[in-house]
Design a protein around this motif. Structure first.
Motif, mmCIF file in Angstrom:
data_model
loop_
_atom_site.group_PDB
_atom_site.id
_atom_site.type_symbol
_atom_site.label_atom_id
_atom_site.label_comp_id
_atom_site.label_asym_id
_atom_site.label_seq_id
_atom_site.Cartn_x
_atom_site.Cartn_y
_atom_site.Cartn_z
ATOM 1 N N ASN A 5 0.930 -1.260 0.052
ATOM 2 C CA ASN A 5 0.089 0.025 0.052
ATOM 3 C C ASN A 5 0.883 1.406 -0.071
ATOM 4 O O ASN A 5 0.768 2.193 0.847
ATOM 5 C CB ASN A 5 -0.696 0.122 1.108
ATOM 6 N N GLY A 6 1.766 1.364 -0.941
ATOM 7 C CA GLY A 6 2.583 2.608 -0.961
ATOM 8 C C GLY A 6 3.233 2.499 -2.261
ATOM 9 O O GLY A 6 3.191 1.511 -3.020
ATOM 10 N N TRP A 31 -1.632 -4.769 -2.120
ATOM 11 C CA TRP A 31 -2.709 -3.891 -1.716
ATOM 12 C C TRP A 31 -4.211 -4.130 -1.037
ATOM 13 O O TRP A 31 -4.686 -5.103 -1.764
ATOM 14 C CB TRP A 31 -2.875 -3.091 -3.288
ATOM 15 N N GLY A 32 -4.513 -3.306 -0.313
ATOM 16 C CA GLY A 32 -5.796 -3.391 0.221
ATOM 17 C C GLY A 32 -6.651 -3.073 -0.607
ATOM 18 O O GLY A 32 -6.652 -1.821 -1.207
ATOM 19 N N ASN A 33 -7.893 -3.894 -1.014
ATOM 20 C CA ASN A 33 -8.905 -3.073 -1.940
ATOM 21 C C ASN A 33 -9.618 -2.162 -1.395
ATOM 22 O O ASN A 33 -10.495 -1.659 -2.211
ATOM 23 C CB ASN A 33 -9.771 -4.405 -2.453
ATOM 24 N N LEU A 81 -4.842 5.543 -1.043
ATOM 25 C CA LEU A 81 -4.223 5.407 -2.117
ATOM 26 C C LEU A 81 -4.907 4.628 -3.171
ATOM 27 O O LEU A 81 -5.290 3.539 -2.873
ATOM 28 C CB LEU A 81 -2.678 5.151 -1.955
ATOM 29 N N GLU A 82 -5.072 5.308 -4.266
ATOM 30 C CA GLU A 82 -5.593 4.570 -5.621
ATOM 31 C C GLU A 82 -4.789 3.034 -5.906
ATOM 32 O O GLU A 82 -3.633 3.254 -5.711
ATOM 33 C CB GLU A 82 -5.674 5.105 -6.733
ATOM 34 N N ILE A 83 -5.487 2.065 -5.983
ATOM 35 C CA ILE A 83 -4.757 0.948 -6.449
ATOM 36 C C ILE A 83 -4.181 1.049 -7.811
ATOM 37 O O ILE A 83 -4.605 1.544 -8.803
ATOM 38 C CB ILE A 83 -5.993 -0.220 -6.557
ATOM 39 N N PRO A 84 -2.669 0.668 -7.906
ATOM 40 C CA PRO A 84 -1.875 0.832 -9.061
ATOM 41 C C PRO A 84 -2.458 -0.012 -10.050
ATOM 42 O O PRO A 84 -2.565 -1.378 -9.825
ATOM 43 C CB PRO A 84 -0.630 0.364 -8.619
ATOM 44 N N SER A 85 -2.481 0.385 -11.403
ATOM 45 C CA SER A 85 -2.885 -0.273 -12.417
ATOM 46 C C SER A 85 -1.666 -1.027 -13.127
ATOM 47 O O SER A 85 -0.598 -0.479 -13.083
ATOM 48 C CB SER A 85 -3.743 0.522 -13.640
ATOM 49 N N ARG A 116 -0.832 -7.615 -6.705
ATOM 50 C CA ARG A 116 -1.808 -8.546 -5.750
ATOM 51 C C ARG A 116 -2.559 -7.516 -5.001
ATOM 52 O O ARG A 116 -2.209 -6.896 -4.108
ATOM 53 C CB ARG A 116 -1.143 -9.539 -4.860
ATOM 54 N N VAL A 117 -3.837 -7.958 -5.073
ATOM 55 C CA VAL A 117 -5.053 -7.020 -4.412
ATOM 56 C C VAL A 117 -5.612 -7.863 -3.485
ATOM 57 O O VAL A 117 -6.344 -8.976 -3.899
ATOM 58 C CB VAL A 117 -5.800 -6.263 -5.599
ATOM 59 N N LEU A 118 -5.773 -7.526 -2.211
ATOM 60 C CA LEU A 118 -6.220 -8.463 -1.235
ATOM 61 C C LEU A 118 -7.306 -7.606 -0.193
ATOM 62 O O LEU A 118 -7.576 -6.478 -0.307
ATOM 63 C CB LEU A 118 -5.217 -8.933 -0.017
ATOM 64 N N PRO A 119 -8.370 -8.425 0.388
ATOM 65 C CA PRO A 119 -9.312 -7.871 1.012
ATOM 66 C C PRO A 119 -8.538 -7.121 2.297
ATOM 67 O O PRO A 119 -7.740 -7.735 3.126
ATOM 68 C CB PRO A 119 -10.133 -9.111 1.600
#
Length: 280
Positions: free
Chosen positions: A127-128, A226-228, A233-237, A251-254
């Protein structure tokens, strides 16, 4: 409880969790964010300490009651603190070094990987973002809405209210917005974790040097966790990530902004099996 060690650089102590047990092992440097300290990596330290030597520095002022030297919170000094510790644990530059950052710690990870690329073999961003990647979002309205606090922290009176007048309120608010369970140890942190708020002031100024600067790509394997439900912060594409990293996964996680706490078991399993930690 871990051994908290220290080293002096330019007259000031750098405090860090020292889990260096076997000098033949590779090294992981864990860099915490704001408002936080190195103890938040406890779950990752426990998961990885049998395979790696681990050091986790504390930003100045978040561990002890000594008066904060604000000059040591500026980016250049923070980077040199980490390089100084790396020299201690990897004096010949022969060991593989991995960087794991959360929040503002990711800025440090990216900068160190670019400065000391010969010894850095992998990066984990939790998350950064690196500073240039964050700056690239300057026209992203959703990111500005989430990052309004960056502008507020430039104002002295706001920093005063956050750190001196209502620290408990703001800590609880930040952790609540990050979906941290109410009984988590993170809520026991005290106002000292706010001392690193000055880094926002320095980083904001630093972004002006990025105007028109060429993109600096990181060549080592990089893993984004990344936490969804990150409210900051926006999730990086993948398209964005590929602009700044040659070899990266997302990797996006709950979870929220502290996903390594709210989804600790899942994060640890991913780290234990990440190909970036495998020997060449």
């Amino acid at each position: 409880m871990y051994c908290v060690d220290s080293r002096f650089r330019n007259g000031l102590e750098i405090f860090f969790i020292n889990e260096v047990k076997d000098f033949d092992r590779d090294i992981i440097v864990m860099l915490h964010g704001f408002p936080d300290d190195a103890f938040s990596f406890e779950g990752q330290i426990e998961s990885l300490k049998e395979r790696f030597n681990i050091i986790a520095p504390f930003m100045h002022g978040v561990l002890n009651d000594s008066e904060l030297n604000k000059n040591r919170i500026c980016p250049r000094e923070l980077i040199h603190d980490i390089l100084h510790l790396l020299k201690e644990v990897n004096p010949n530059g022969e060991k593989r070094v991995y960087l794991m950052g959360h929040d503002l710690g990711c800025f440090l990870s990216t900068a160190i990987a670019q400065i000391s690329s010969h010894q850095i073999k992998g990066i984990v961003h939790i998350n950064g973002l690196g500073l240039q990647q964050f700056y690239s979002r300057k026209y992203n309205l959703n990111q500005w809405i989430k990052s309004y606090y960056v502008l507020l922290t430039q104002v002295n009176i706001f920093r005063f209210f956050v750190t001196k007048v209502f620290p408990d309120f703001f800590l609880n608010l930040i952790y609540k917005l990050s979906y941290i369970e109410k009984d988590h140890d993170l809520y026991q942190r005290d106002r000292r974790v706010f001392n690193s708020i000055y880094i926002y002031k320095y980083l904001f100024r630093k972004t002006f040097s990025l105007i028109g600067a060429p993109t600096m790509k990181v060549s080592v394997p990089t893993l984004f966790l990344w936490g969804n439900r990150d409210n900051f912060l926006e999730i990086p594409s993948l398209v964005e990530v590929e602009k700044f990293y040659d070899k990266a996964q997302v990797r996006v996680l709950p979870g929220g902004h502290w996903v390594h706490l709210s989804a600790q078991d899942k994060v640890n399993r991913i780290l234990e099996n990440w190909s970036g930690f495998c020997h060449e």
